[in-house]
Design an enzyme around this catalytic site. Structure first.
Site, PDB file in Angstrom:
ATOM      1  N   GLY A   1       1.971   2.511   5.519  1.00  0.00           N
ATOM      2  CA  GLY A   1       3.104   1.657   5.859  1.00  0.00           C
ATOM      3  C   GLY A   1       3.705   2.056   7.200  1.00  0.00           C
TER       4      GLY A   1
ATOM      5  N   GLU B   1       5.487  -3.369   1.062  1.00  0.00           N
ATOM      6  CA  GLU B   1       5.622  -3.150  -0.375  1.00  0.00           C
ATOM      7  C   GLU B   1       4.920  -1.837  -0.671  1.00  0.00           C
ATOM      8  OE1 GLU B   1       6.883  -5.396  -2.937  1.00  0.00           O
ATOM      9  OE2 GLU B   1       7.874  -6.443  -1.295  1.00  0.00           O
TER      10      GLU B   1
ATOM     11  N   CYS C   1       2.043   0.246  -8.524  1.00  0.00           N
ATOM     12  CA  CYS C   1       3.239   0.722  -7.839  1.00  0.00           C
ATOM     13  C   CYS C   1       4.448   0.774  -8.771  1.00  0.00           C
ATOM     14  CB  CYS C   1       3.558  -0.170  -6.641  1.00  0.00           C
ATOM     15  SG  CYS C   1       3.633  -1.916  -7.058  1.00  0.00           S
TER      16      CYS C   1
ATOM     17  N   GLY D   1       0.822  -1.210   0.000  1.00  0.00           N
ATOM     18  CA  GLY D   1       0.000   0.000   0.000  1.00  0.00           C
ATOM     19  C   GLY D   1       0.847   1.246   0.000  1.00  0.00           C
ATOM     20  N   SER D   2       0.336   2.313   0.613  1.00  0.00           N
ATOM     21  CA  SER D   2       1.027   3.602   0.554  1.00  0.00           C
ATOM     22  C   SER D   2       2.030   3.732   1.699  1.00  0.00           C
ATOM     23  CB  SER D   2       0.009   4.732   0.673  1.00  0.00           C
ATOM     24  OG  SER D   2      -0.470   4.778   2.002  1.00  0.00           O
TER      25      SER D   2
END
Lengths: 493, 405
Positions: free
Chosen positions: B190, B207, B246, B185-186
């Site tokens: 994170g 990630e 991403c 995610g962002s």
């Protein structure tokens, strides 16, 4: 006059100072200096020289801080460090080379590799019990991986901390490797900054603070913590050798103040007496009739820990279980090797990591029951030990016990084996180092794919047609028959 | 929720998930799930994101099938202890490194590749012998429902659970103790995940993303190579979920004198792939929801940014569609050049000399991927050694994901 000047010069190391240090190191790192093989080699050679030329001073500092016997200082701090440097110097070229990675038919023609690059500016926070080893061994790893480094040695070993600061400044490249001394305020100031990696050795409580601080900057961490490392002792073994090895791992390692020291023993009710007698015999052989007189035992690091250990010994349901030792000297911060038999499982001494010269023995009916006891005792330990000749028991031990590292028929020595990753799991930590694992811990493994322009697969691109879908499915499955079929279908359509 | 986790912990304790046969049976069941439900998966992806079957197969179904098959073929090798060398001093001791499952694992997946980003980590967790709680993103609701309903039909309910819900469920899950958390995610979330994990000393895999640049140096070579470059850039920007990926190309760096050639090639390719204009748009996903749509539209509101649009720019709020849009040299301090775009807007930044790309990239935080279209071996080496990113891909886009690097 000199004292006044000293007081004036000792500025407060706060968040601003920490920021400046990080900026200076980042500026150095950006020049690419630390990436060069030559720089890494000169630093490691300088560290070897530093250890060679200052052995007596290092031994003296360890004696001041911990009353560590010269034997332990030379072997377990200096020698291990020198080996780390030598291994890195020998293998670094090989470690630095990109690793080829397999490619598949799907993206033919192409080649792939994994390139190791330094993470950047890293922070190493070390502990007081092996102040040289736990400060400089991670630094060896960080240097070999090409990083700029700040080292924060433990203030609880002050002579070692100031010697480390002086030696690093004298021998290593201070534009890229710095030591910041201090305690909680200085460490907090450092933790506010953005690092590319933090390696922390210490306890679980502070580790949570380190990781929470790292989370703000998405900084990856290696946490080398501890736990209650159990020793399972089976019968039908060479009792003398086993006892000696347990003693060496327990009292021979900083008098039990080591993360991988045997914490407690589990053995069968039938074997316990034999084991205790063997300990009594060997302990006397090692340390004499009055261990407080022996020069071969470290002292307890400070009065806080002395009080903590005394509390463990004096708990009512525990103090009556002493079968050997128990002597103390508060002034000299000494506690003799002390063994307890059958302490209650819910006593304090069985709840927290002992980190001292007290050894409880817990008994079970059958040796296989030890495993349940280990698993019920809470967090996964940093190490677990088993003494046995029974193959089945060894197998069960290795398969079911979860700990950072396991040793069968010895204690502690696995830390000297560079091909084994040294680190914990769960409460005993995350990440690992030693040998190539140190290089890896401080590197980013960059994935690299090389493609050419030939063979551009039209299938990837729109317009997306059902024919393309079928062909894509065949290609991705790698089935030659499928691919031919789909191609035929495509051409016929 | 607590009951589910307690059950996962109990299951792990029994040791059932450690056996290779259990792991294999679960992986095979997952493969069956994918094989037997392809159409439903395509439908859910079309509903949530407007993905076409080819995109869905290429980026989700196909990737997962490969991942399971590869894992099944390597599992025994991965699980086996690895011998470690022991120095002579310790002769005749033997040493080995033995992989062990961590225990109960939490997986958070994101909305843009709702199947891949949920099931690929699941494959990893199962193959390592863990029990798993999967929390898919509620921003792809049809896919989330599919996973919640279908996984229990194929996998061992006592060991693999799926929980539906939004951010509040996520927050509650983060209060509990896990043996590992895997998050996609962002960076903002994170940080929250890692901070929550710190309380329990839980290791995490995060990630995230970044602004992944594409350096273009090959236009001055043959026309066919230039065409391939354009195709791969277009494919790498609008191909994956219309830029909401991403590893999608975020922006392009090219020499000033080649910019117009590049833009013409890109325009031609976009028209061929996706249609002439927003009304005839095809073969492309849509924006996931109003919130993301608004965010992207706002990036274009800045008048200096709007002025730099050289192609596209039209939006359809009802259908949540933004047509492929190219911008030439928007201001470097604008939001579109400081935040990860995650959408179908492609800024092209011109430089006097393509070598300046390296400093440009280094002035921003490390991207997830650097794409470089170049045949200059020296330049390639410089990019590798002077920049830092998760991955570097030369002369292509996106395909590195399909490897097991």
């Amino acid at each position: 006059m000199l004292m006044e000047n000293k007081a004036e010069n000792k500025a407060v190391f706060d968040a601003e100072s920490a920021k400046e240090v990080v900026k200076e190191l980042r500026d150095s790192f950006v020049t690419g200096k630390t990436k060069s093989h030559r720089w890494r080699v000169t630093q490691l050679k300088a560290m070897l020289k530093m250890l060679d030329e200052n052995e007596p001073q290092i031994v003296a500092a360890l004696r001041d801080d911990l009353s560590k016997p010269e034997f332990e200082s030379s072997l377990y701090e200096i020698q291990i460090l020198k080996n780390s440097c030598r291994l890195a110097l020998k293998e670094m070229n090989h470690w630095m080379m990109p690793e080829k990675a397999k490619t598949s038919l799907t993206t033919f023609p192409s080649s792939a590799e994994i390139v190791s690059e330094p993470l950047g500016v890293v922070l190493v926070i070390s502990a007081w019990n092996y102040p040289f080893l736990l400060s400089l061994d991670p630094v060896v790893g960080a240097i070999s991986a090409g990083n700029a480094i700040v080292l924060k040695p433990s203030e609880m070993a002050p002579a070692s901390s100031s010697l480390i600061a002086k030696l690093v400044a004298d021998y290593l490249d201070s534009s890229c490797i710095k030591v910041v001394e201090g305690a909680v305020p200085e460490t907090s100031a450092l933790l506010e900054q953005k690092w590319d990696k933090i390696l922390y050795t210490g306890n679980g409580r502070v580790a949570r603070i380190v990781m929470a601080a790292a989370a703000k900057h998405l900084t990856p961490v290696v946490l080398e913590l501890g736990g209650k490392s159990p020793v399972i002792v089976d019968s039908n073994i060479n009792l003398k050798v086993a006892t000696r090895r347990i003693i060496a791992g327990k009292w021979g390692c900083n008098n039990g103040q080591a993360c991988i020291s045997p914490d407690y023993i589990i053995t069968t009710k039938d074997y316990a007496t034999k084991l205790v007698d063997s300990f009594k015999c060997e302990l006397e052989r090692f340390y004499g009739k009055d261990p407080l007189e022996s020069k071969d035992l470290s002292r307890i690091v400070n009065s806080n820990h002395f009080d903590r250990l005394s509390k463990l010994m004096d708990e009512e349901k525990v103090s009556s279980k002493i079968v050997h030792g128990g002597q103390r000297n508060e002034k000299n911060l000494q506690i003799a090797p002390t063994i307890f038999l059958d302490v209650p499982v819910n006593s304090l001494i069985m709840k927290e990591e002992i980190f001292g010269p007290l050894l409880p023995i817990i008994t079970v009916d059958k040796v296989e029951q030890s495993f349940d006891l280990i698993h019920s005792s809470g967090g996964k330990p940093l190490a677990a030990y088993l003494f046995t000749n029974n193959k089945k028991l060894k197998r069960k031990f290795v398969e079911t016990v979860s700990a950072g590292g396991l040793v069968v028929n010895d204690t502690a020595v696995h830390l000297a084996i560079h091909s084994l990753p040294f680190g914990g799991v769960g409460e005993s930590g995350m990440g690992s180092y030693h040998g190539k694992f140190s290089f890896d811990a401080f590197s980013h493994k960059k994935a690299v794919l090389y493609r050419g322009f030939a063979g551009d697969a039209f299938l990837r691109y729109p317009p997306y047609t059902p024919g393309k879908l079928t062909l894509l499915q065949a290609l991705l499955s790698g089935s030659i028959v499928g691919i031919i079929r789909a191609l035929l279908g495509w051409f016929w359509a | 929720m607590e009951k589910s986790i307690a059950e996962l912990r109990e299951t792990f304790k029994t040791g059932g998930t450690k056996s290779i046969s259990w792991r294999k049976s679960q992986l095979k069941a997952l493969l069956q799930l994918i094989n037997q439900n392809e159409d439903s998966i395509f439908k859910a992806l079309d509903q949530d994101l407007g993905k076409s079957p080819v995109e869905s197969y290429r980026d989700e179904v196909g990737v997962l099938k490969k991942s399971v098959t590869y894992t099944l073929s390597c599992l025994e090798k991965w699980v086996a202890p690895k011998k470690a060398e022991v120095p002579l001093l310790f002769f005749p001791a033997k040493a080995e490194v033995m992989p062990q499952p961590l225990g109960v694992v939490l997986i958070f997946s994101s909305w843009n590749f709702p199947f891949t980003l949920a099931l690929d980590p699941l494959i990893g967790a199962i193959s390592a012998g863990n029990t798993v709680l999967l929390k898919p993103s509620d921003l792809a609701p049809a896919c989330m429902s599919f996973l919640v309903e279908t996984i229990p039909k194929y996998l061992d309910n006592k060991a693999v659970k799926v929980l539906a819900g939004g951010a509040d469920i996520g927050e509650r899950l983060l209060q509990l103790k896990w043996d590992k958390i895997f998050f996609t995610g962002s960076p903002r979330v994170g940080r929250l995940v890692m901070a929550a994990a710190a309380k329990h000393l839980t290791p995490v895999t995060l990630e995230l993303g970044g602004k992944s640049p594409a350096i273009v140096d090959t236009l001055s070579t043959t026309p066919s190579k230039a065409k391939v470059t354009a195709k791969r850039i277009v494919g790498g920007k609008w191909g994956p979920c219309t830029g909401q990926a991403c590893i999608a190309i975020d922006y392009v760096l090219v020499e000033e004198k080649l910019a117009s050639t590049l833009i013409e090639l890109l325009k031609k390719t976009i028209k061929r792939f996706y249609g002439e204009n927003i009304k005839s748009l095809k073969n492309i996903s849509r924006i996931v929801n109003k919130h993301q749509f608004q965010r992207l539209v706002n990036l274009l509101k800045d008048p200096d940014v709007a002025d730099s649009i050289v192609y596209g720019g039209s939006v359809d709020e009802e259908k949540l569609v933004i047509e492929p849009t190219i911008l030439l040299d928007p201001p470097l301090d604008s939001e579109i050049m400081s935040e990860e775009i995650f959408g179908p807007l492609l800024p092209i930044i011109t430089l006097k000399n393509v070598e300046e790309s390296i400093d440009f990239i280094n002035s921003k935080s490390n991207p997830l991927v650097i794409y470089a279209f170049t045949e200059d071996e020296t330049f390639k080496k410089r990019i590798l050694s002077e920049t830092s990113s998760g991955t570097v891909t030369f002369n292509d886009s996106m395909v590195q994901y399909r490897y097991s690097i």
